[in-house]
Design an enzyme around this catalytic site. Structure first.
Site, PDB file in Angstrom:
ATOM      1  N   LYS A 150       0.796  -1.241   0.000  1.00  0.00           N
ATOM      2  CA  LYS A 150       0.000   0.000   0.000  1.00  0.00           C
ATOM      3  C   LYS A 150       0.823   1.283   0.000  1.00  0.00           C
ATOM      4  O   LYS A 150       0.325   2.349   0.372  1.00  0.00           O
ATOM      5  CB  LYS A 150      -1.020   0.041   1.161  1.00  0.00           C
ATOM      6  N   THR A 195       1.413   0.058  -7.290  1.00  0.00           N
ATOM      7  CA  THR A 195       0.735   0.012  -8.588  1.00  0.00           C
ATOM      8  C   THR A 195       1.045   1.279  -9.381  1.00  0.00           C
ATOM      9  O   THR A 195       1.251   1.229 -10.594  1.00  0.00           O
ATOM     10  CB  THR A 195      -0.789  -0.115  -8.362  1.00  0.00           C
ATOM     11  N   HIS A 230       6.777  -7.421  -2.235  1.00  0.00           N
ATOM     12  CA  HIS A 230       6.593  -6.744  -0.939  1.00  0.00           C
ATOM     13  C   HIS A 230       7.554  -7.339   0.098  1.00  0.00           C
ATOM     14  O   HIS A 230       7.427  -7.053   1.296  1.00  0.00           O
ATOM     15  CB  HIS A 230       5.163  -6.928  -0.419  1.00  0.00           C
ATOM     16  N   SER A 256      -4.352   2.981   4.509  1.00  0.00           N
ATOM     17  CA  SER A 256      -4.580   2.343   3.222  1.00  0.00           C
ATOM     18  C   SER A 256      -4.609   0.813   3.378  1.00  0.00           C
ATOM     19  O   SER A 256      -5.441   0.130   2.770  1.00  0.00           O
ATOM     20  CB  SER A 256      -3.474   2.773   2.248  1.00  0.00           C
ATOM     21  N   TYR A 263       6.332   8.155  -1.710  1.00  0.00           N
ATOM     22  CA  TYR A 263       4.980   8.439  -2.241  1.00  0.00           C
ATOM     23  C   TYR A 263       4.684   9.935  -2.147  1.00  0.00           C
ATOM     24  O   TYR A 263       4.166  10.546  -3.081  1.00  0.00           O
ATOM     25  CB  TYR A 263       3.979   7.634  -1.411  1.00  0.00           C
ATOM     26  N   MET A 297      -6.060   6.380 -13.552  1.00  0.00           N
ATOM     27  CA  MET A 297      -5.812   4.984 -13.159  1.00  0.00           C
ATOM     28  C   MET A 297      -7.059   4.368 -12.504  1.00  0.00           C
ATOM     29  O   MET A 297      -7.303   3.181 -12.616  1.00  0.00           O
ATOM     30  CB  MET A 297      -4.617   4.900 -12.207  1.00  0.00           C
TER      31      MET A 297
HETATM   32  P1  A3P Z   1      -5.065   4.897  -0.709  1.00  0.00           P
HETATM   33  O1  A3P Z   1      -5.679   3.662  -0.149  1.00  0.00           O
HETATM   34  O2  A3P Z   1      -4.548   5.802   0.356  1.00  0.00           O
HETATM   35  O3  A3P Z   1      -5.948   5.617  -1.661  1.00  0.00           O
HETATM   36  P2  A3P Z   1      -0.379  -0.222  -3.646  1.00  0.00           P
HETATM   37  O4  A3P Z   1      -0.406  -0.067  -5.116  1.00  0.00           O
HETATM   38  O5  A3P Z   1       0.975  -0.349  -3.067  1.00  0.00           O
HETATM   39  O6  A3P Z   1      -1.334  -1.281  -3.198  1.00  0.00           O
HETATM   40  O7  A3P Z   1      -0.894   1.169  -3.034  1.00  0.00           O
HETATM   41  C1  A3P Z   1      -2.225   1.570  -3.163  1.00  0.00           C
HETATM   42  C2  A3P Z   1      -2.328   2.996  -2.700  1.00  0.00           C
HETATM   43  O8  A3P Z   1      -1.718   3.849  -3.688  1.00  0.00           O
HETATM   44  C3  A3P Z   1      -3.783   3.454  -2.558  1.00  0.00           C
HETATM   45  O9  A3P Z   1      -3.782   4.460  -1.550  1.00  0.00           O
HETATM   46  C4  A3P Z   1      -4.016   4.019  -3.950  1.00  0.00           C
HETATM   47  O10 A3P Z   1      -5.122   4.885  -4.041  1.00  0.00           O
HETATM   48  C5  A3P Z   1      -2.707   4.763  -4.158  1.00  0.00           C
HETATM   49  N1  A3P Z   1      -2.466   5.087  -5.568  1.00  0.00           N
HETATM   50  C6  A3P Z   1      -2.479   4.245  -6.615  1.00  0.00           C
HETATM   51  N2  A3P Z   1      -2.292   4.922  -7.764  1.00  0.00           N
HETATM   52  C7  A3P Z   1      -2.147   6.224  -7.426  1.00  0.00           C
HETATM   53  C8  A3P Z   1      -1.935   7.424  -8.178  1.00  0.00           C
HETATM   54  N3  A3P Z   1      -1.855   7.400  -9.487  1.00  0.00           N
HETATM   55  N4  A3P Z   1      -1.819   8.587  -7.493  1.00  0.00           N
HETATM   56  C9  A3P Z   1      -1.909   8.620  -6.153  1.00  0.00           C
HETATM   57  N5  A3P Z   1      -2.127   7.506  -5.384  1.00  0.00           N
HETATM   58  C10 A3P Z   1      -2.248   6.326  -6.022  1.00  0.00           C
END
Ligand code: A3P
Length: 294
Positions: free
Chosen positions: A45, A49, A108, A138, A194, A233
């Site tokens: 998180k 992605t 991870h 998250s 991030y 996205m």
């Molecule tokens: P939130 O739950 O705070 O919205 P991972 O990909 O490691 O699982 O992380 C997911 C987190 O990254 C989620 O956070 C998701 O919304 C956020 N995220 C994914 N793509 C994003 C983007 N383009 N810009 C900002 N946050 C993004």
């Protein structure tokens, strides 16, 4: 389709894990890298992605690969090395069979569990860290919506377990520190945050490109910035995880908020004080600083 029951956590060499990440252990540990493989490593998180898609567009975003972007979900383009879920190909097998160069691979794993071949071949690694408070929030919502994860319980129970490292992939504190330490000896490790990506995407993209030895045109960079915007996205079926059956996006969307500071909507004043006190004890390295607001 009947979903398998949620897995339970257990201690695996000192790290809390579930069977979905340990059942293919020996084979995964023997993964054979190529020198140009790129590993994207994160605590769950932290923006995996997002950064996976940035890299995917940097290498394969040109208009010659439209099918890739229309029909192959990001988790197939960038396989999750340690995952092994019944009746699905393992992440390791998917990585083995990636037809592209370079191969982009996600993990991870805490640094001590990374297959040795990545170090032997001196592969490039992109690590993404996210501040502990937003990361915990998250993760809580992710565990609520993803049946392949253990039940999170309520927010205060989850937060307590997060602080104790009793969540899947273990302690956030150990993860971010372990990878930070590795950066001191593995020169091909790019440690990103991030919060920096949210603050100044262009600057971070340039710095990532310089690490990768890429020099995309201004037009390409613009295409990447647009394609990887949160709202785009979220709408994109190939990046929003809507194709994954174990995730119930009615409980909480995978692309949930995408912000820095949402923790303020979850932490009580008392939880915040307790968290900060505990954080100061665990995060002793003055060089490793996370921002909880930008
Ligand atoms: P939130 O739950 O705070 O919205 P991972 O990909 O490691 O699982 O992380 C997911 C987190 O990254 C989620 O956070 C998701 O919304 C956020 N995220 C994914 N793509 C994003 C983007 N383009 N810009 C900002 N946050 C993004």
């Amino acid at each position: 389709m009947e979903l398998p029951p949620r897995p339970t956590r257990f201690d695996f060499h000192g790290v809390s894990m579930t069977k979905y990440f340990t059942e293919n252990w020996d084979s995964m540990q023997n993964f054979k890298t190529r020198p140009d493989d790129i590993l994207i490593a994160t605590y769950p998180k932290a923006g995996t992605t997002w950064v996976s898609y940035i890299l995917d567009l940097l290498y394969f975003g040109h208009p010659t690969c439209p099918e890739r972007h229309m029909s192959i979900p990001i988790h197939e383009r960038v396989p999750f090395l340690e995952i092994s879920i019944p009746s699905h190909p393992s992440g390791k097998d998917m990585a083995d069979h990636l037809p592209t160069t370079p191969r982009l691979i996600k993990t991870h794993l805490p640094v001590q569990f990374v297959p040795k071949s990545f170090w032997e071949q001196n592969c490039r690694i992109v690590y993404v860290g996210r501040n502990a408070k937003d990361n915990a929030v998250s993760y809580f919502h992710f565990d609520r919506m993803n049946n392949a994860q253990p039940e999170p319980g309520d927010w205060s129970t989850f937060l307590q377990r997060f602080m104790e490292g009793n969540v899947v992939f273990g302690s956030w504190y150990d993860h971010v520190n372990g990878w930070w330490e590795k950066k001191q000896t593995h020169s091909k490790l790019h440690y990103m945050f991030y919060e920096d990506l949210i603050e100044d995407f262009g600057r971070e993209l340039d710095s990532l490109c310089s690490f990768l030895g890429l020099s995309p045109s201004a037009e390409e960079k613009e295409r990447i910035a647009t394609g990887t915007k949160f709202d785009n996205m979220k709408q994109n079926k190939m990046t929003n995880y809507s194709t994954v059956k174990t995730m119930n996006q009615n409980v909480s969307p995978f692309m949930r908020k995408g912000k820095v500071g949402d923790w303020k909507n979850h932490f009580t004043v008392a939880q915040n004080e307790q968290f900060d006190e505990d954080y100061r004890k665990k995060m002793k390295n003055p060089k490793l600083q996370f921002r909880t607001e930008v």
